[in-house]
Design a protein around this motif. Structure first.
Motif, PDB file in Angstrom:
ATOM      1  N   ASN A  66      -6.092 -13.480  -3.585  1.00 34.87           N
ATOM      2  CA  ASN A  66      -6.504 -12.123  -3.223  1.00 34.87           C
ATOM      3  C   ASN A  66      -6.266 -11.192  -4.411  1.00 34.87           C
ATOM      4  OD1 ASN A  66      -6.800  -9.540  -2.262  1.00 34.87           O
ATOM      5  ND2 ASN A  66      -5.823  -9.956  -0.291  1.00 34.87           N
ATOM      6  N   ALA A  67      -7.366 -10.880  -5.099  1.00 33.40           N
ATOM      7  CA  ALA A  67      -7.253 -10.075  -6.320  1.00 33.40           C
ATOM      8  C   ALA A  67      -6.673  -8.686  -6.027  1.00 33.40           C
ATOM      9  CB  ALA A  67      -8.624  -9.945  -6.973  1.00 33.40           C
ATOM     10  N   GLY A  68      -6.931  -8.181  -4.813  1.00 34.34           N
ATOM     11  CA  GLY A  68      -6.500  -6.824  -4.467  1.00 34.34           C
ATOM     12  C   GLY A  68      -5.001  -6.620  -4.652  1.00 34.34           C
ATOM     13  N   ASN A  69      -4.206  -7.641  -4.329  1.00 30.44           N
ATOM     14  CA  ASN A  69      -2.756  -7.503  -4.458  1.00 30.44           C
ATOM     15  C   ASN A  69      -2.336  -7.340  -5.922  1.00 30.44           C
ATOM     16  OD1 ASN A  69      -2.456  -7.837  -1.677  1.00 30.44           O
ATOM     17  ND2 ASN A  69      -2.408 -10.075  -1.875  1.00 30.44           N
ATOM     18  N   TYR A  70      -2.964  -8.121  -6.810  1.00 28.73           N
ATOM     19  CA  TYR A  70      -2.653  -8.028  -8.240  1.00 28.73           C
ATOM     20  C   TYR A  70      -3.032  -6.639  -8.759  1.00 28.73           C
ATOM     21  CZ  TYR A  70      -2.458 -13.156  -7.978  1.00 28.73           C
ATOM     22  OH  TYR A  70      -2.154 -14.447  -7.642  1.00 28.73           O
ATOM     23  N   VAL A  71      -4.197  -6.173  -8.283  1.00 32.45           N
ATOM     24  CA  VAL A  71      -4.694  -4.878  -8.752  1.00 32.45           C
ATOM     25  C   VAL A  71      -3.770  -3.750  -8.307  1.00 32.45           C
ATOM     26  CG1 VAL A  71      -6.629  -3.250  -8.580  1.00 32.45           C
ATOM     27  CG2 VAL A  71      -7.082  -5.701  -8.791  1.00 32.45           C
ATOM     28  N   GLY A 105       0.837  -1.211   0.000  1.00 41.79           N
ATOM     29  CA  GLY A 105       0.000   0.000   0.000  1.00 41.79           C
ATOM     30  C   GLY A 105       0.862   1.248   0.000  1.00 41.79           C
ATOM     31  N   ALA A 106       1.927   1.211   0.795  1.00 37.41           N
ATOM     32  CA  ALA A 106       2.826   2.366   0.855  1.00 37.41           C
ATOM     33  C   ALA A 106       3.543   2.564  -0.479  1.00 37.41           C
ATOM     34  CB  ALA A 106       3.833   2.168   1.986  1.00 37.41           C
ATOM     35  N   CYS A 107       3.891   1.442  -1.120  1.00 33.07           N
ATOM     36  CA  CYS A 107       4.565   1.532  -2.426  1.00 33.07           C
ATOM     37  C   CYS A 107       3.653   2.175  -3.463  1.00 33.07           C
ATOM     38  CB  CYS A 107       4.965   0.140  -2.910  1.00 33.07           C
ATOM     39  SG  CYS A 107       6.305  -0.560  -1.955  1.00 33.07           S
ATOM     40  N   ARG A 108       2.367   1.934  -3.323  1.00 37.32           N
ATOM     41  CA  ARG A 108       1.441   2.538  -4.279  1.00 37.32           C
ATOM     42  C   ARG A 108       1.396   4.062  -4.099  1.00 37.32           C
ATOM     43  NH1 ARG A 108      -3.873   3.757  -6.051  1.00 37.32           N
ATOM     44  NH2 ARG A 108      -4.152   4.613  -3.981  1.00 37.32           N
ATOM     45  N   ILE A 109       1.399   4.483  -2.844  1.00 32.08           N
ATOM     46  CA  ILE A 109       1.372   5.921  -2.589  1.00 32.08           C
ATOM     47  C   ILE A 109       2.652   6.576  -3.118  1.00 32.08           C
ATOM     48  CG2 ILE A 109       1.363   7.706  -0.785  1.00 32.08           C
ATOM     49  CD1 ILE A 109      -0.188   5.679   0.985  1.00 32.08           C
ATOM     50  N   HIS A 110       3.772   5.921  -2.848  1.00 33.14           N
ATOM     51  CA  HIS A 110       5.048   6.542  -3.197  1.00 33.14           C
ATOM     52  C   HIS A 110       5.643   6.018  -4.501  1.00 33.14           C
ATOM     53  CE1 HIS A 110       4.996   8.688   0.579  1.00 33.14           C
ATOM     54  NE2 HIS A 110       4.656   7.565   1.184  1.00 33.14           N
ATOM     55  N   ARG A 111       4.843   5.259  -5.238  1.00 32.72           N
ATOM     56  CA  ARG A 111       5.247   4.762  -6.568  1.00 32.72           C
ATOM     57  C   ARG A 111       6.593   4.044  -6.538  1.00 32.72           C
ATOM     58  NH1 ARG A 111       1.869   8.827  -9.570  1.00 32.72           N
ATOM     59  NH2 ARG A 111       0.119   8.704  -8.153  1.00 32.72           N
ATOM     60  N   HIS A 112       6.727   3.080  -5.675  1.00 31.08           N
ATOM     61  CA  HIS A 112       8.005   2.376  -5.540  1.00 31.08           C
ATOM     62  C   HIS A 112       7.879   0.957  -6.104  1.00 31.08           C
ATOM     63  CE1 HIS A 112      11.806   1.013  -3.974  1.00 31.08           C
ATOM     64  NE2 HIS A 112      12.037   2.177  -3.377  1.00 31.08           N
ATOM     65  N   VAL A 113       8.366   0.781  -7.326  1.00 31.10           N
ATOM     66  CA  VAL A 113       8.157  -0.490  -8.032  1.00 31.10           C
ATOM     67  C   VAL A 113       8.935  -1.641  -7.377  1.00 31.10           C
ATOM     68  CG1 VAL A 113       8.497  -1.685 -10.232  1.00 31.10           C
ATOM     69  CG2 VAL A 113       7.684   0.683 -10.203  1.00 31.10           C
ATOM     70  N   GLU A 114      10.182  -1.352  -7.016  1.00 30.28           N
ATOM     71  CA  GLU A 114      11.045  -2.435  -6.532  1.00 30.28           C
ATOM     72  C   GLU A 114      10.504  -3.085  -5.252  1.00 30.28           C
ATOM     73  OE1 GLU A 114      15.505  -2.846  -4.780  1.00 30.28           O
ATOM     74  OE2 GLU A 114      15.069  -1.086  -6.003  1.00 30.28           O
ATOM     75  N   TYR A 115      10.176  -2.254  -4.279  1.00 25.90           N
ATOM     76  CA  TYR A 115       9.649  -2.805  -3.021  1.00 25.90           C
ATOM     77  C   TYR A 115       8.265  -3.435  -3.237  1.00 25.90           C
ATOM     78  CZ  TYR A 115      13.372  -0.709  -0.145  1.00 25.90           C
ATOM     79  OH  TYR A 115      14.572  -0.386   0.425  1.00 25.90           O
ATOM     80  N   ASP A 120      -0.265  -5.847 -18.414  1.00 28.27           N
ATOM     81  CA  ASP A 120      -0.957  -6.874 -19.203  1.00 28.27           C
ATOM     82  C   ASP A 120      -0.785  -8.251 -18.574  1.00 28.27           C
ATOM     83  OD1 ASP A 120      -1.724  -4.931 -20.925  1.00 28.27           O
ATOM     84  OD2 ASP A 120      -0.119  -5.292 -22.388  1.00 28.27           O
ATOM     85  N   VAL A 121       0.440  -8.533 -18.120  1.00 28.67           N
ATOM     86  CA  VAL A 121       0.706  -9.843 -17.502  1.00 28.67           C
ATOM     87  C   VAL A 121      -0.213 -10.050 -16.298  1.00 28.67           C
ATOM     88  CG1 VAL A 121       2.421 -11.198 -16.235  1.00 28.67           C
ATOM     89  CG2 VAL A 121       3.114  -9.900 -18.262  1.00 28.67           C
ATOM     90  N   LEU A 122      -0.330  -9.015 -15.491  1.00 24.04           N
ATOM     91  CA  LEU A 122      -1.154  -9.142 -14.280  1.00 24.04           C
ATOM     92  C   LEU A 122      -2.624  -9.304 -14.632  1.00 24.04           C
ATOM     93  CD1 LEU A 122       0.654  -6.595 -11.985  1.00 24.04           C
ATOM     94  CD2 LEU A 122       0.358  -9.019 -11.549  1.00 24.04           C
ATOM     95  N   ARG A 123      -3.049  -8.570 -15.658  1.00 25.45           N
ATOM     96  CA  ARG A 123      -4.460  -8.673 -16.057  1.00 25.45           C
ATOM     97  C   ARG A 123      -4.757 -10.102 -16.539  1.00 25.45           C
ATOM     98  NH1 ARG A 123      -4.857  -5.340 -20.288  1.00 25.45           N
ATOM     99  NH2 ARG A 123      -4.734  -3.472 -19.024  1.00 25.45           N
ATOM    100  N   ASP A 124      -3.795 -10.667 -17.279  1.00 25.65           N
ATOM    101  CA  ASP A 124      -3.965 -12.052 -17.737  1.00 25.65           C
ATOM    102  C   ASP A 124      -4.032 -13.015 -16.562  1.00 25.65           C
ATOM    103  OD1 ASP A 124      -3.963 -11.102 -20.252  1.00 25.65           O
ATOM    104  OD2 ASP A 124      -1.874 -11.659 -20.717  1.00 25.65           O
ATOM    105  N   LEU A 125      -3.145 -12.759 -15.584  1.00 23.62           N
ATOM    106  CA  LEU A 125      -3.125 -13.629 -14.399  1.00 23.62           C
ATOM    107  C   LEU A 125      -4.486 -13.628 -13.708  1.00 23.62           C
ATOM    108  CD1 LEU A 125       0.248 -13.057 -12.512  1.00 23.62           C
ATOM    109  CD2 LEU A 125      -0.730 -15.231 -13.257  1.00 23.62           C
TER     110      LEU A 125
END
Length: 660
Positions: free
Chosen positions: A490-495, A465-475, A511-516
Motif C-alpha cells: 500500500n503505497a499510501g502508507n509510505y507516502v 492519518g491523525a499523526c499527519r494532521i498533528h505532525r507526530h513522528v513517533e506514533y 529519501d529512504v521511503l522514496r527509494d523503498l
DNA sequence: TTAGGGTTAG
C-alpha cells in the motif's frame, strides 16, 4: 356458497363413475368444468390425511406439532419430509432438521432417496450445520448430481472454498458429470473462502479454466458468476473479457458487469455501460437491481443529472415501492451534495423504512459534517425500536469524527454493548480516527493497546492519518511498523509517513521511503476528480500531460494563485514528494485533478452556477486553500466530496471548518 | 429439485 349437486342438470358429469358409459361422455363445457371442481371429494385414507396435516402445519409455522406428528405417521410421503425440512430451515430450527434426518434413516422407502438427501443437505447448510450436511452427503446411498451440487452449495455458504474445489475434483475423478450449477457454486465458494490457504484468485482461475475445458465457460450463469467473482477480486480486465465473449447476455449479466465497474472505483464506466445497455438492440429493461447499481455509480462520480433522470424513471416504472431502490436514491442525492432531497426521499419511504434507510441518513449527515443531526437521527431510530446494526455504529461514530464530537462518540461507543453489537475493528478504527483527529493521540494509542481483538490495518491507518494532521513522528513510526508488515504494497502508507518526515524536516528519512517505493515498484494512486457539466461527466487526472486542455486550465488556476500570493499565500509544496525544485513542485500542485475540475467548471458553466466535484482521494491542504479563495473571488458555491466527506466552499469559507 | 446481479460505512 353451497351447491345443490343432485339438482344439477350436469349431475352425471359431476360423478362420471355414476354415469352411463365413459366412452359416451360428452365433452366438458367451461361451466361444467367449474362445477366439477366444486364437487365433493371422497375422504382420503387416514395416512394421507396425516401427511396433509403435517404439510399444513408446516405452512402455518406450527412446527412443534408437525414434528410430533411426523414421528407417528406410518408412511410419510416425500412431500411431507420436504415440507418439514423447508420449514425447519426457514425457522432456523436445527433440532427439527435433525429429527427429520433420524426419521428418514428409519424409513425403508425414502432413506436412499437422492431428492431428500438434497433437501436435507440444503436444510443443514441453511442452518449453518456444515458437519451434518457433510455427513448426509457421505452417507447418501445414491449421489445424484443434485446431491453433489447441494454439497458444493453448502461448502460455499460456509466459506470452505478449498474443500469445494477438492469436491469438484472428486467429481471429475469419479466421472460424475459436472454441470453449470456445480461451477456456479464452486466459484462462489472460492470468493467466500476466508480460511483458504490459496489466494481466492488462483482458485477462481482454476475453476474458470476447468469450466472452459468442459465447454461451460460461456454458459450464461457460469459466465455471470465469473464476472461477479472477478469483480470481487478486483480483476476488472478478466470480467470484461468474460462479458465480451458471452454469446448470450441478459439483464443479470449486464448488471453484473455494471456492478463490477461500480465496485472497482470505475463508476464512470458503469454509467457508460448502462447507457450502452439502454441503447442496445437486445430489448433489455433495467430492473431494480440494475437501478440500485447504477444509482451507486452516479453517486460515485457526482452525476446528479443522470441520477435525476433515474429518479424520474423510478417513479414512472413504480420502482418507488421498493425500499432498496429508495435507499439507493437517497444515498445518491446525499452523496451528490443534495442533503435536502435525500431527507425528502427518506420521509417519503414512510413506515417501510429499514435499518439501511436510517444508516443512509445518518451517514449522509456525517458526510456533510452535521454530527449533531446524525446523533439525533440515531436517537430517533432507537426510540422507534429499530435495532442499530454494525454499520449504524460505524456511520454514527464516523459522523462524530467528522464533526469533532469526542464525548458523544465515546458515549455511543460505550453504548454498543447495550444494543448487543460487539465492537469490531471497524469501530475501533472510527474511534482512533475520532480521538486522533481531535488531537487526543495518547488516548487513541491507549485504546489500540487495550483492544481485545487484533488491530486491523484500518486502525493503524487512522492513527497514521491523525499523526499527519498533528505532525507526530513517533506514533506515525509506530503505526507504520505495523502497516508495512500488514500492507506492504500500500503505497499510501509510505507516502503519508514521507509527508510527516518532510514536514519535520527529516529529509534523509524521506529519501529512504522514496527509494523503498521505487525498489518495490509501488505507485501512488493517481488523484482523480469528476465534474458533471450539462449532464456530461468529465474526469481529470492529476499531473496529466496528455490532456491538451490541461495547460489552459492550469493557467487559469495560476492566475488565482498569483492573486493569492499577493495576500500572503504560500503554496503547500510539502505534499509533493519528488526531489525537485520548489518551482516545479508548485507546478505539480497546479496540476492536481481537483483544481483542474474547478477550472473546467468555471469556464464551462454560467455565472453563479454551483460546481459539484467528487474526488477519489482526500483533499490536499493546498487544493483546500485555493478552492476557498476561488469561491470568494468568483462568488461561486463549490461543493467537493472527497473520499471521506463533503467540503462546501462558499465566500472563502469551507463547511468543514478546516477540520478534516 | 438446484444457480447468476444490488443498497447503508470506513
Amino acid at each position: 356458497m353451497s351447491f345443490p349437486a343432485t339438482a344439477s342438470p350436469h349431475a352425471s358429469l359431476l360423478h362420471p363413475e355414476v354415469g352411463s358409459r365413459a366412452a359416451a361422455r360428452p365433452r366438458l363445457t367451461r361451466s361444467s368444468r367449474c362445477l366439477a371442481s366444486l364437487a365433493p371429494v371422497p375422504p382420503p385414507p387416514p395416512h394421507e390425511n396425516a401427511n396433509h396435516l403435517v404439510q399444513t402445519l408446516c405452512a402455518n409455522g406450527r412446527l412443534a406439532r408437525a414434528a410430533a406428528l411426523l414421528q407417528g405417521i406410518p408412511a410419510p410421503t416425500q412431500r411431507t419430509y420436504e415440507s418439514v425440512l423447508l420449514a425447519a430451515a426457514r425457522a432456523g430450527d436445527a433440532a427439527l432438521a435433525a429429527a427429520v434426518h433420524r426419521r428418514l434413516e428409519a424409513d425403508p422407502v425414502f432413506r436412499s432417496d437422492p431428492f431428500l438427501s438434497t433437501r436435507l443437505i440444503d436444510a443443514y447448510a441453511a442452518l449453518g450445520e456444515l458437519p451434518a450436511a457433510r455427513q448426509v452427503f457421505d452417507e447418501a446411498p445414491v449421489r445424484s448430481i443434485f446431491v453433489w451440487n447441494a454439497l458444493l452449495k453448502a461448502l460455499a455458504l460456509a466459506d470452505h472454498g478449498e474443500e469445494a474445489l477438492a469436491r469438484l475434483a472428486d467429481m471429475g475423478r469419479l466421472r460424475v458429470p459436472v454441470d453449470s450449477y456445480s461451477y456456479a457454486h464452486g466459484l462462489k465458494a472460492c470468493i467466500a473462502a476466508s480460511a483458504s490457504h490459496a489466494p481466492a484468485s488462483a482458485l477462481v482461475r482454476e475453476i474458470h479454466a476447468h469450466a472452459v475445458r468442459r465447454g461451460y465457460g460461456l454458459h450464461t450463469h457460469v459466465a455471470t458468476t465469473l464476472i461477479d467473482c472477478y469483480a470481487k477480486l478486483g480483476i476488472v480486465s478478466y470480467a470484461e473479457r468474460v462479458f465480451a465473449t458471452m454469446p448470450e447476455r441478459n439483464v443479470v449479466s449486464w448488471t453484473a458487469m455494471i456492478g463490477c465497474y461500480a465496485k472497482n472505483e470505475r463508476p464512470g464506466d458503469a454509467i457508460l455501460l448502462f447507457q450502452e445497455m439502454m441503447a442496445s438492440d437486445e430489448d433489455l429493461v433495467p430492473n431494480s437491481i440494475t437501478i440500485v447499481s447504477i444509482l451507486h455509480a452516479c453517486a460515485g462520480v457526482n452525476a446528479l443529472g443522470q441520477g435525476k433522470l433515474l429518479h424520474a424513471y423510478i417513479l414512472r416504472r413504480g420502482f418507488d415501492s421498493l425500499v432498496s431502490v429508495m435507499n439507493a436514491l437517497m444515498a445518491m442525492y446525499m452523496k451528490c451534495g443534495c442533503l435536502e432531497s435525500g431527507k425528502h426521499i427518506f420521509n417519503s419511504i414512510g413506515h417501510r423504512k429499514d435499518v439501511v434507510s436510517w444508516n443512509t441518513l445518518i451517514s449522509g449527515y456525517g458526510m456533510h459534517g452535521l454530527g449533531h443531526e446524525a446523533v439525533q437521527v440515531f436517537e430517533d431510530m432507537t426510540h422507534m425500536g429499530v435495532s442499530p446494526s454494525i454499520i449504524t455504529f460505524i456511520s454514527v461514530l464516523g459522523a462524530c469524527s467528522h464533526a469533532g464530537l469526542v464525548d458523544e462518540g465515546k458515549r455511543l461507543f460505550e453504548s454498543m454493548v447495550d444494543y448487543n453489537v460487539r465492537p469490531r475493528t471497524e469501530h475501533y478504527a472510527c474511534m482512533v480516527d475520532l480521538l486522533g483527529r481531535a488531537g487526543h493521540l495518547d488516548e487513541a494509542v491507549e485504546l489500540i493497546q487495550g483492544m481485545h481483538i487484533t488491530p486491523s490495518p484500518q486502525v493503524w491507518g487512522s492513527l497514521l492519518g491523525a499523526c499527519r494532521i498533528h505532525r507526530h513522528v513517533e506514533y506515525a513510526e509506530m503505526a507504520c511498523s505495523q502497516l508495512f508488515d500488514l500492507e506492504p504494497r500500500n503505497a499510501g502508507n509510505y507516502v503519508l509517513l514521507a509527508d510527516i518526515y518532510a514536514r519535520a524536516k527529516l529529509h534523509s528519512q524521506v529519501d529512504v521511503l522514496r527509494d523503498l517505493l521505487e525498489v518495490h515498484e509501488l505507485e501512488k494512486v493517481p488523484g482523480r476528480s469528476w465534474i458533471e457539466v450539462k449532464k456530461k461527466l468529465h474526469m481529470f487526472v492529476s499531473v496529466d500531460n496528455k490532456n491538451p486542455q490541461v495547460e489552459e486550465l492550469q493557467a487559469l488556476i495560476g492566475e488565482f494563485v498569483t492573486q493569492m500570493k499577493n495576500d500572503g499565500y504560500v503554496p503547500d509544496t510539502g505534499v509533493v514528494m519528488y526531489d525537485i525544485e520548489e518551482e516545479e513542485k508548485e507546478k505539480i500542485l497546479l496540476g492536481h485533478s481537483e483544481k483542474l475540475a474547478v477550472a473546467f467548471g468555471l469556464i464551462n458553466t454560467g455565472r453563479g452556477e454551483v460546481l459539484r466535484i467528487s474526488k477519489n482521494l482526500r483533499l490536499c491542504e493546498d487544493c483546500h486553500s485555493v478552492t476557498k479563495f476561488i469561491s470568494k473571488f468568483t462568488e461561486r458555491e463549490i461543493i467537493v466530496r472527497d473520499v471521506n466527506r463533503f467540503h462546501h466552499f462558499r465566500d472563502g469559507v469551507c463547511s468543514c471548518g478546516d477540520y478534516w
